[in-house]
Write an enzyme that holds these catalytic residues in place. Structure first.
Site, PDB file in Angstrom:
ATOM      1  N   GLN A 206       0.773  -1.090   0.067  1.00 20.74           N
ATOM      2  CA  GLN A 206       0.094  -0.061   0.022  1.00 20.74           C
ATOM      3  C   GLN A 206       0.769   1.253  -0.188  1.00 20.74           C
ATOM      4  OE1 GLN A 206      -2.067   0.853   3.580  1.00 20.74           O
ATOM      5  NE2 GLN A 206      -3.831   1.545   2.400  1.00 20.74           N
ATOM      6  N   GLY A 207       0.684   2.211  -0.891  1.00 20.17           N
ATOM      7  CA  GLY A 207       1.392   3.398  -1.128  1.00 20.17           C
ATOM      8  C   GLY A 207       0.504   4.705  -0.559  1.00 20.17           C
TER       9      GLY A 207
ATOM     10  N   SER B  30       0.206   6.497   2.842  1.00 16.09           N
ATOM     11  CA  SER B  30       1.082   7.271   4.090  1.00 16.09           C
ATOM     12  C   SER B  30       2.295   7.804   3.436  1.00 16.09           C
ATOM     13  CB  SER B  30       1.176   6.539   5.286  1.00 16.09           C
ATOM     14  OG  SER B  30       0.037   6.130   5.932  1.00 16.09           O
TER      15      SER B  30
ATOM     16  N   SER C 185       3.655  -2.070   4.986  1.00 15.57           N
ATOM     17  CA  SER C 185       3.972  -3.328   5.423  1.00 15.57           C
ATOM     18  C   SER C 185       3.880  -4.172   4.090  1.00 15.57           C
ATOM     19  CB  SER C 185       2.861  -3.816   6.544  1.00 15.57           C
ATOM     20  OG  SER C 185       1.746  -3.556   6.256  1.00 15.57           O
TER      21      SER C 185
ATOM     22  N   GLU D 234     -16.482  -8.636   2.440  1.00 15.45           N
ATOM     23  CA  GLU D 234     -15.362  -9.362   3.225  1.00 15.45           C
ATOM     24  C   GLU D 234     -16.016  -9.211   4.586  1.00 15.45           C
ATOM     25  OE1 GLU D 234     -12.039 -11.587   4.844  1.00 15.45           O
ATOM     26  OE2 GLU D 234     -13.145 -11.295   2.925  1.00 15.45           O
TER      27      GLU D 234
ATOM     28  N   GLU E   9      -7.650   7.425  17.808  1.00 13.65           N
ATOM     29  CA  GLU E   9      -8.329   8.645  17.723  1.00 13.65           C
ATOM     30  C   GLU E   9      -9.132   8.800  16.610  1.00 13.65           C
ATOM     31  OE1 GLU E   9      -5.034   8.086  18.494  1.00 13.65           O
ATOM     32  OE2 GLU E   9      -5.578   7.980  20.763  1.00 13.65           O
TER      33      GLU E   9
END
Lengths: 412, 371
Positions: A139-140, A142, A174, A257, A384
């Site tokens: 995943q790109g 953040s 990750s 899912e 949060e």
């Protein structure tokens, strides 16, 4: 106590149980504990068995039976399993001790985004490759300066003929070491309001001017990476949902899912709990009233995960829309996991002060549990952010003053 | 086990809620807090005559409707939501199940029909001056007489003990813990109502001095049968707590949407949002646990003792948390007598302590799961 999900669910359970018995390679279940999962990100204890011929044979059986990405609709190569069937599939694989092979981000995020926003040609090209693991995604989203506030990403995407050229930096990735593709959120229009200038691009990850470096975590391990993009290229064909429409695509989450692991996710925590009880016994502290309070507290929370999962699944089986409890699950288990890590290291006492001998920053199992548990309340939306979402969507509290409402994601 | 309410059960919930909103709103609750008996006898009669709620889970052969424990728990959740002051919990939960669990067919035939039609109020007296909720700590003694038994000692924290017509008393004989029925007008019985922190639930202290009593069930068998009763009562009380916790959450959220400070509703501030979402997290967790427990009792599941302690510990703390945060979110008005927030706060604490608090039940739980 078994939960009654109706005759159709029972028939499906029988079918799957029989299928596993007929198709699982004989040696597979005995090779390793496929159900074991490290607490957070954790060590890949099954890396070696996953290289075995038995695993490969099993993977092929699953592919032939369309039991990989099984919740995807049939037209996209899945079996169109509903949440209840999906949960039964997980339960039965778990019961038989065989791995439920999943395709990670590709299955859970890229696939659903393509189905909702991709063209027929894109679906044709990319979905099959996810199922076969020809494409493995990381995943790109953040960036160093933009975590929770994803709408502000700065990585640039510039159209150059029939290609898009990407420059910038991504982080907290990750599984980057397994990936050959990355789904990237990048800014393609700097003049537009921040949510309207983004594009969602499927970028080849290898040999493409992307430098990926492992990032050492506080546990001492390096399981995620940071990537430096210096003119990485992707065909315009790989832009999903159209140029500058990336926010909407990125917010597509897996509608079908949901509920899939509702009745199994507590199992890893239950196992961890009984390991902790064994530790207390080994240390001779299981009669200590304060320790017993903490253990009973932990047991209570693990069981509540189970009860909530059963309740969710029962509602889905009845075709009812699950209530607000569906949105609290991540907050519940991640906060629990943190507290459990603290209970464990406190139980160790002075023993918790000393690490095992060895190269680098080695840690004991419970030290790892303690340290690794700090991640769960941060990734996939911090606690949060989760609380804001719950307050606004489940309780209907107003958004903070002075901010325009952000576009709402299509599904939760 | 199904874990999903049937359309009939949903209708039951709606009709109980409508009844409470019409006949026992919080303004009426406040009147009963000041009254002599602590409850509205006309509401009690309507609950019985119009709705048949007292009879709901009592078997048909004993004058009841023979519905499941799940139906009863739905009623309790609604009563807890409305803080309805009534002898329902003592009579229909504690006393009725003490009789049923004792397995004394003759006593059930004699005593349950009156409980089921609401004509007689019953309660269970097991706690003593020590304040222990542990059956092992019961000391009140029973000795056989020529035609019956005689009880001597004191009981305390007896819910609605001041108004009950029939009191089931746990006492020790030479054979062990046993259950006895004592009539309210029995000789040597003195009842003193105790002033309670939570005025919506009354307690009494009873002194028995050679009081005549009828043995219920087998002499010495109450250690086991009452343990089963208290497990059901814990889950029943948790259902009440769940209803109250949801009411406190609703009250807080409604207020946070309309109360303006710094030119915006306070519910737009993250400090308030995070409190509210934590309340929701705990209320929904309490709901999952309680609903599981209700069905476990209805199905006579083996895990009832474990689930009972788990549910009572969790719901006690979830309710108290919700009631306490409700006051905080309301600010100054929440601390006034005039506002209803303190009614929930006091009920939350009384329900938390009654039948054993979180620490007590977590210790039970540890024991019951084999730690």
């Amino acid at each position: 106590m078994e939960i009654d999900l109706g005759p159709e669910a029972a028939a499906f359970r029988t079918e799957i149980r029989g299928w596993i018995a007929a198709h699982a390679p004989a040696e597979l279940a005995a090779m390793t504990d496929w159900n074991a999962a490290a607490m957070t990100g954790g060590h890949s204890v099954n890396a070696e068995p996953e290289q075995s011929p038995e695993y490969a044979a099993w993977e092929q059986e699953l592919l032939d039976a369309r039991l990989i990405c099984a919740s995807w609709p049939e037209q996209y190569g899945g079996r169109g399993l509903g949440p209840v069937e999906n949960a039964i599939l997980t339960e039965e694989f778990h019961r038989a001790g065989v791995p439920r092979i999943r395709r990670g981000f590709g299955e859970g995020m890229v696939g659903p985004s393509l189905m909702a926003h991709g063209t027929a040609e894109q679906q044709e090209h990319f979905l099959r490759r996810i199922i076969t693991a020809e494409d493995v995604y990381c995943q790109g989203f953040s960036e160093p300066d933009h975590g929770s506030d994803l709408g502000s990403v700065e990585t640039r995407g510039v159209v150059d003929g029939d290609e898009i050229v990407i420059t910038g930096q991504k982080v907290w990735t990750s599984g980057f070491y397994r990936a050959n593709m990355m789904f990237v959120l990048c800014r393609t229009d700097t003049a537009a309001p921040k949510h309207r200038g983004l594009s969602y691009v499927l970028v080849p990850f290898l040999d493409n001017n992307i430098e990926a470096r492992p990032l050492k975590q506080m546990t001492g391990a390096a399981q995620f990476g940071q990537e430096f993009f210096d003119g990485a290229r992707a065909p315009m064909f790989n832009v999903v949902g159209g140029l500058n429409n990336g926010w909407k695509v990125a917010m597509t989450t897996l509608g079908f899912e949901r509920g899939g692991s509702a009745t199994t996710q507590h199992l890893r925590f239950e196992r961890e709990f009984w390991d902790l009880v064994d530790l207390a016994r080994k240390l001779g502290r299981e009669r200590d009233p304060l320790i017993r309070q903490q253990l009973a507290w932990a047991y209570t929370h693990v069981q509540i995960m189970r009860f909530s999962g059963l309740r969710l699944l029962s509602q889905l089986a009845e075709g009812r829309d699950p209530g607000p409890e569906a949105s609290t699950s991540k907050l519940f288990w991640s906060e629990y996991e943190k507290r459990l890590g603290e209970i464990a290291i406190d139980l160790l006492g002075a023993e918790g002060l000393v690490r095992p001998e060895g190269e680098g920053y080695q840690v004991s199992h419970w030290q790892d549990v303690f340290l690794a548990s700090r991640a769960g309340t941060i990734y996939s939306g911090t606690s949060e952010i989760q609380r804001n979402i719950i307050a606004e969507r489940a309780l209907g509290l107003p958004r903070e003053g002075g901010h325009k409402p952000a576009p709402k994601p299509a599904t939760r | 086990m199904e874990l999903v309410f049937s359309p009939e059960q949903e209708e039951l919930r709606r009709s109980v809620r409508r009844f409470i909103e019409a006949r026992s709103p919080l303004s009426a609750v406040r009147e009963q807090m000041e009254s002599e008996t602590g409850y509205d006898a006309s509401v009690w009669r309507q609950l019985a005559d119009q709705m048949g709620l007292q009879s709901i889970a009592i078997p048909e052969e004993y004058g009841g409707a023979g519905s499941s424990f799940v139906d009863l728990a739905i009623v309790l959740e609604e009563l807890g939501r409305g803080l309805v002051p009534s002898p329902f919990f003592g009579s229909v939960v504690l006393a009725a199940y003490a009789l049923l669990d004792a397995g004394d067919d003759a006593a059930c035939r004699d005593l349950l029909p009156g409980i089921a039609d609401g004509s007689r109020l019953a309660t269970l007296a097991f706690t003593e001056d020590s304040g222990s909720w542990d059956l092992g700590d019961i000391t009140l003694s029973a000795v056989p007489e020529r035609d019956g038994w005689s009880l001597t000692g004191a009981k305390s924290y007896v819910v609605d003990g001041h108004v009950a017509d029939l009191i089931l008393v746990a006492a020790r004989t030479s054979a062990g813990l046993s259950l006895f029925a004592v009539e309210a007008d029995a000789s040597g019985l003195t009842r003193t109502e105790l002033p309670t922190l939570d005025q919506t639930r009354r307690l009494a202290r009873l002194v028995l001095d050679g009081t005549p009593a009828r043995l219920i069930g087998t002499d010495g068998a109450a250690e086991t049968s009452l343990a089963r009763t208290l497990d059901k009562a814990a889950i029943a009380l948790a259902a009440e707590q769940l209803g109250g916790a949801q009411a406190a959450l609703d009250m807080a959220v409604d207020y946070a949407k309309v109360r303006q400070q710094f030119d915006q509703p306070i519910g737009s501030f993250q400090a308030i949002k995070h409190k509210a979402s934590e309340m929701l997290l705990r209320v929904e967790s309490a709901r999952s646990a309680t609903y599981y427990g209700m069905w476990a009792v209805a199905d006579d599941g083996e895990d009832v003792p474990i689930v009972a302690s788990l549910v009572k510990a969790y719901c006690s703390e979830a309710y108290f948390h919700a009631a306490a945060e409700n006051i905080q979110i309301h600010g100054g008005i929440g601390f006034t007598w005039e506002h209803d927030a303190h009614l929930y706060f006091k009920r939350a604490k009384s329900a938390q302590l009654f039948l054993g608090d979180g620490d007590f039940h977590r210790e039970n739980l540890a024991e019951r799961v084999g730690i």
